[in-house]
Design a protein around this motif. Structure first.
Motif, short mmCIF file in Angstrom:
data_model
loop_
_atom_site.label_atom_id
_atom_site.label_comp_id
_atom_site.label_asym_id
_atom_site.label_seq_id
_atom_site.Cartn_x
_atom_site.Cartn_y
_atom_site.Cartn_z
N CYS A 198 0.80 -1.23 0.00
CA CYS A 198 0.00 0.00 0.00
C CYS A 198 0.83 1.28 0.00
O CYS A 198 1.76 1.43 0.80
N GLN A 232 -13.50 6.61 4.44
CA GLN A 232 -12.32 5.74 4.49
C GLN A 232 -11.08 6.54 4.84
O GLN A 232 -10.95 7.71 4.46
N GLU A 273 -4.98 4.02 8.67
CA GLU A 273 -5.26 3.69 10.06
C GLU A 273 -4.50 4.65 10.96
O GLU A 273 -3.29 4.68 10.94
N LEU A 326 -16.40 -1.64 6.41
CA LEU A 326 -15.60 -2.39 5.42
C LEU A 326 -14.23 -2.68 6.00
O LEU A 326 -13.51 -1.78 6.42
N ARG A 377 -11.36 -5.41 4.69
CA ARG A 377 -10.95 -6.59 3.93
C ARG A 377 -9.99 -7.43 4.76
O ARG A 377 -9.13 -6.88 5.45
N LEU A 399 -7.26 -9.09 -1.88
CA LEU A 399 -6.42 -8.67 -3.01
C LEU A 399 -6.08 -9.91 -3.82
O LEU A 399 -5.79 -10.97 -3.25
N PRO A 428 -7.67 -6.50 -8.00
CA PRO A 428 -6.32 -6.93 -8.35
C PRO A 428 -5.29 -6.07 -7.62
O PRO A 428 -5.49 -4.87 -7.43
N PHE A 429 -4.21 -6.69 -7.23
CA PHE A 429 -3.07 -5.95 -6.66
C PHE A 429 -2.42 -5.10 -7.76
O PHE A 429 -2.21 -5.56 -8.88
N1 SAH Z 1 -7.09 1.47 6.40
C1 SAH Z 1 -8.30 0.86 5.92
C2 SAH Z 1 -8.52 1.13 4.44
C3 SAH Z 1 -7.47 0.54 3.56
S1 SAH Z 1 -7.43 1.12 1.86
C4 SAH Z 1 -8.27 -0.61 6.25
O1 SAH Z 1 -7.27 -1.11 6.76
O2 SAH Z 1 -9.25 -1.30 6.02
C5 SAH Z 1 -8.62 0.07 1.10
C6 SAH Z 1 -8.12 -1.15 0.37
O3 SAH Z 1 -7.22 -0.83 -0.65
C7 SAH Z 1 -7.35 -2.15 1.21
O4 SAH Z 1 -8.21 -2.94 1.99
C8 SAH Z 1 -6.58 -2.95 0.15
O5 SAH Z 1 -7.23 -4.17 -0.16
C9 SAH Z 1 -6.59 -2.03 -1.08
N2 SAH Z 1 -5.21 -1.78 -1.55
C10 SAH Z 1 -4.19 -1.30 -0.84
N3 SAH Z 1 -3.08 -1.25 -1.59
C11 SAH Z 1 -3.40 -1.74 -2.81
C12 SAH Z 1 -2.66 -1.97 -4.02
N4 SAH Z 1 -1.38 -1.70 -4.12
N5 SAH Z 1 -3.34 -2.50 -5.08
C13 SAH Z 1 -4.66 -2.76 -5.00
N6 SAH Z 1 -5.39 -2.57 -3.89
C14 SAH Z 1 -4.77 -2.06 -2.80
#
Ligand code: SAH
Length: 322
Positions: free
Chosen positions: A53, A90, A93, A140, A142, A182, A212-213
């Motif tokens: 991230c 959103q 954290e 939400l 994940r 992901l 997708p990542f």
């Molecule tokens: N801090 C919050 C929100 C996270 S951002 C939490 O922890 O739930 C939301 C989503 O973005 C994450 O849950 C992750 O699945 C997605 N994400 C983060 N980095 C990513 C990347 N490089 N490619 C695709 N999705 C990504």
């Protein structure tokens, strides 16, 4: 479906039959209306260090921001006036907002007569309870991956057990709970994606977001390959076939790596879009991954939906059986 069946389908993501089956089930159980959720990314400050991230705390290249409670509430009003029925808040954290501030934000937004979703990461049971009492409807979070080894490597500052605890707490508190994962993380196997799907089914989550990542240049995974669009789409379609009445977004990450990705997803099981309503001056700074798709104009979305015989829903879009 059992694990073997799921694996077999995941091994053939180019077989279109699965997409038309998911589309039929979507039509039968949740209908042709598409729910739009206005996403407000109110702070990119993050204490986590997730390897994938762009908001990870060790990324010093982004300018951090924090919208004030007033800015957040005003932006929610703006979204409400455009016709949005759900506001999603959103952030990375962080502990930069006190519980009192968050409660004030929640109460003010709820007074607008909208559904409110929070996506602000791992908190304590008591905090989740306070937010629910203040009016938050949905959450939400994940799981990202259910592969414990992979989870550990990718989330140096977090624990899989705590993430599970959070999801359980949210269910106990009667939130509508969204989770997801992901697809295409380095060292992620098809078998582990099948386990993710079984985890979603077992927990009967109300919403599942799968994306997708996408590699980000200021992260340890900068040179890792991008997740495959069709593998993510396939996982999403399998989720729809097994979890018939839940809400499933056509994720922004899908739109980012594939032209018309959102529309393709909406015809393969998805029934939700989360347009980005973050104020323009902050949008670029919430870079979880690069080149985030920004097709967020409501009129344009409406036109696109019409082209596939779909309409914008005008109810709150709770999970049907809730
Ligand atoms: N801090 C919050 C929100 C996270 S951002 C939490 O922890 O739930 C939301 C989503 O973005 C994450 O849950 C992750 O699945 C997605 N994400 C983060 N980095 C990513 C990347 N490089 N490619 C695709 N999705 C990504």
């Amino acid at each position: 479906m059992n694990k073997d069946e799921i694996i077999e389908i995941l091994n053939n993501p180019n077989d279109k039959a699965i997409y038309s089956k998911a589309n039929q089930i979507r039509k039968k159980y949740v209908g042709d209306k598409v729910h739009l959720r206005a996403l407000i990314e109110f702070s990119n400050i993050c204490k986590c260090n997730c390897h994938y991230c762009g908001l990870r705390c060790q990324n010093n290249e982004i300018e951090r921001y924090k919208m004030s409670p007033e800015e957040i509430i005003n932006q929610a009003k703006y979204a409400k006036n455009l016709g949005y029925k759900t506001i999603v808040l959103q952030s990375g954290e962080n502990d930069n907002y006190s519980s009192d501030e968050l409660i004030k934000i929640i109460k003010n937004i709820k007074s607008l007569d909208v559904a409110l979703t929070l996506s602000i990461g791992e908190k304590s049971f008591d905090e989740y309870k306070e937010f629910k009492k203040a009016g938050a409807d949905r959450y939400l979070l994940r799981i990202e991956t259910t592969d414990k080894n992979l989870y550990k490597i990718l989330h140096p500052k977090a624990s899989f057990e705590n993430r599970l605890r959070c999801l359980e707490d949210l269910k106990k508190l009667d939130y509508e709970v969204g989770s997801g994962s992901l697809i295409g993380l380095a060292n992620q196997t098809i078998e582990s994606i099948a386990d993710d799907i079984l985890f979603f089914i077992e927990n009967d989550f109300d919403m599942i977001g799968i994306g997708p990542f996408i590699p980000h240049q200021n992260t340890p995974l900068k040179n890792a390959p991008m997740g495959d669009f069709y593998l993510a789409l396939c996982a999403m379609a399998i989720v729809r076939i097994n979890m018939k009445d839940i809400n499933i977004p056509a994720t922004t990450a899908m739109e980012t790596i594939k032209k018309q990705g959102r529309l393709i997803a909406l015809q393969a099981g998805a029934n939700v879009i989360m347009p980005n309503l973050t104020p323009n001056k902050y949008q670029k700074k919430y870079e979880i991954y690069p080149n985030k798709a920004n097709k967020n104009d409501r009129k344009e979305i409406e036109q696109n939906l019409l082209s596939i015989n779909r309409l914008i829903a005008n109810d709150f879009g709770n999970r049907k059986n809730k």
